[in-house]
Enzyme design. Structure first.
Site, PDB file in Angstrom:
ATOM      1  N   LYS A 197       0.838  -1.224   0.000  1.00  0.00           N
ATOM      2  CA  LYS A 197       0.000   0.000   0.000  1.00  0.00           C
ATOM      3  C   LYS A 197       0.868   1.268   0.000  1.00  0.00           C
ATOM      4  O   LYS A 197       0.743   2.138   0.869  1.00  0.00           O
ATOM      5  CB  LYS A 197      -0.945  -0.005   1.194  1.00  0.00           C
ATOM      6  CG  LYS A 197      -1.958  -1.152   1.151  1.00  0.00           C
ATOM      7  CD  LYS A 197      -3.002  -1.011   2.245  1.00  0.00           C
ATOM      8  CE  LYS A 197      -4.117  -2.013   2.123  1.00  0.00           C
ATOM      9  NZ  LYS A 197      -3.739  -3.399   2.398  1.00  0.00           N
ATOM     10  N   THR A 215       9.686   8.539  -4.951  1.00  0.00           N
ATOM     11  CA  THR A 215       9.892   7.658  -3.799  1.00  0.00           C
ATOM     12  C   THR A 215       9.137   6.341  -3.957  1.00  0.00           C
ATOM     13  O   THR A 215       9.660   5.267  -3.636  1.00  0.00           O
ATOM     14  CB  THR A 215       9.465   8.391  -2.503  1.00  0.00           C
ATOM     15  OG1 THR A 215      10.240   9.597  -2.415  1.00  0.00           O
ATOM     16  CG2 THR A 215       9.706   7.544  -1.267  1.00  0.00           C
ATOM     17  N   GLY A 271      -7.895 -14.721   4.847  1.00  0.00           N
ATOM     18  CA  GLY A 271      -6.916 -14.881   5.918  1.00  0.00           C
ATOM     19  C   GLY A 271      -7.378 -15.871   6.967  1.00  0.00           C
ATOM     20  O   GLY A 271      -7.218 -17.077   6.837  1.00  0.00           O
ATOM     21  N   THR A 312     -11.973   0.413   3.219  1.00  0.00           N
ATOM     22  CA  THR A 312     -13.326   0.034   3.659  1.00  0.00           C
ATOM     23  C   THR A 312     -13.598   0.490   5.090  1.00  0.00           C
ATOM     24  O   THR A 312     -14.728   0.448   5.553  1.00  0.00           O
ATOM     25  CB  THR A 312     -13.558  -1.485   3.538  1.00  0.00           C
ATOM     26  OG1 THR A 312     -12.444  -2.157   4.119  1.00  0.00           O
ATOM     27  CG2 THR A 312     -13.699  -1.916   2.096  1.00  0.00           C
TER      28      THR A 312
END
Ligand code: C5P
Length: 248
Positions: free
Chosen positions: A73, A80, A225, A135
């Site tokens: 992210k 950069t 997950g 979210t």
């Protein structure tokens, strides 16, 4: 119709290196892996960096052809972010995330750098995926940052900008799949977390969807997950999900 490949990326969210390595070996280390890919994110990467990736997800496991999603992210000035991308291409991620709110110039620099660095190393180009509206943010959160559009509208705007800036797809909620597929076309990658097999605990996820429903709506990949990682037998839990998805 037989599926081409397993669409599930298992989110390995831990700072514990031996636990991550064991988990990855169990779901991905067999001749026929139980998942299609592994997702390592900020938590793991900030703790262990590239050496940790090489340890927990070693070449023999990667050699099964399994995908690798490096969920960093990134969000900074173009130069950069490009430098950050350049630094991780040698890990051969299939996907890397960057924030679309960083703007068109940042996304273009990231996409160009990913392609150029992969070509220099003679490896496959990592696909770049955009994060649109987190979210965890609602309409009032967006308003407080000066964004007048509601979340649904802002997701479409940022996804469209991402597509026009050379990104390969976005991360999205299951409830955004239909609108994004319509807006961005069939070749745009939709990587979808917030997935729960029927009957499993939702945890902190609020608006979940089952794996087969999300695939039926047009997801390309699912991020799953805890239903896998917290199962007594993670490989068996992943195989059960894969069996449910054989039609896709
Ligand atoms: O354990 P669980 O299936 O909820 O894990 C989902 C993964 O997807 C986590 O790594 C989480 O950070 C990520 N994610 C999410 N919701 C988003 C974006 C990413 O759950 N909107």
């Amino acid at each position: 119709m037989a599926r081409r490949s397993n669409p599930v990326y298992c989110a390995v969210d831990t700072v514990d290196l031996p636990i991550a390595a064991r988990l990855i070996r169990s779901v991905a280390g067999n001749a026929v892996p139980a998942v299609g890919g592994i997702k390592l994110g900020l938590e793991f990467f900030l703790a262990h960096g590239a050496p940790g990736v090489r340890y927990a997800f070693p070449a023999p496991v990667k050699a099964t052809g399994i995908g690798f999603f490096l969920d960093l992210k990134l969000h900074d000035i173009p130069n950069t972010v490009a430098g950050g991308i350049r630094a991780v291409v040698e890990l051969e991620p299939t996907y890397i995330t960057i924030h679309t709110a960083g703007g068109a110039a940042m996304m273009k620099a990231a996409a160009e750098t990913a392609a150029a660095e992969a070509a220099r190393l003679g490896i496959a180009r990592p696909r770049l995926l955009g994060v649109t509206v987190l979210t965890s943010l609602d309409k009032s959160d967006l308003e407080s940052t000066g964004v007048a559009a509601g979340p649904a509208q802002q997701v479409l705007r940022l996804a469209s900008l991402a597509r026009n800036s050379g990104l390969d797809g976005v991360i999205c909620s299951p409830h955004e799949i239909v609108a994004l597929r319509r807006e961005c076309g069939k070749d745009f990658v939709l990587m979808v977390p917030g997935i729960r097999p029927a009957g499993s605990a939702t945890g902190d996820q609020k608006r979940v969807m089952t794996p087969s429903d999300a695939m039926a709506l047009g997801a390309n990949h699912l991020v799953i997950g805890r239903p896998i990682t917290e199962a007594a037998d993670p490989a068996e839990a992943a195989q059960a999900i894969a069996r449910d998805l054989e039609a896709f």
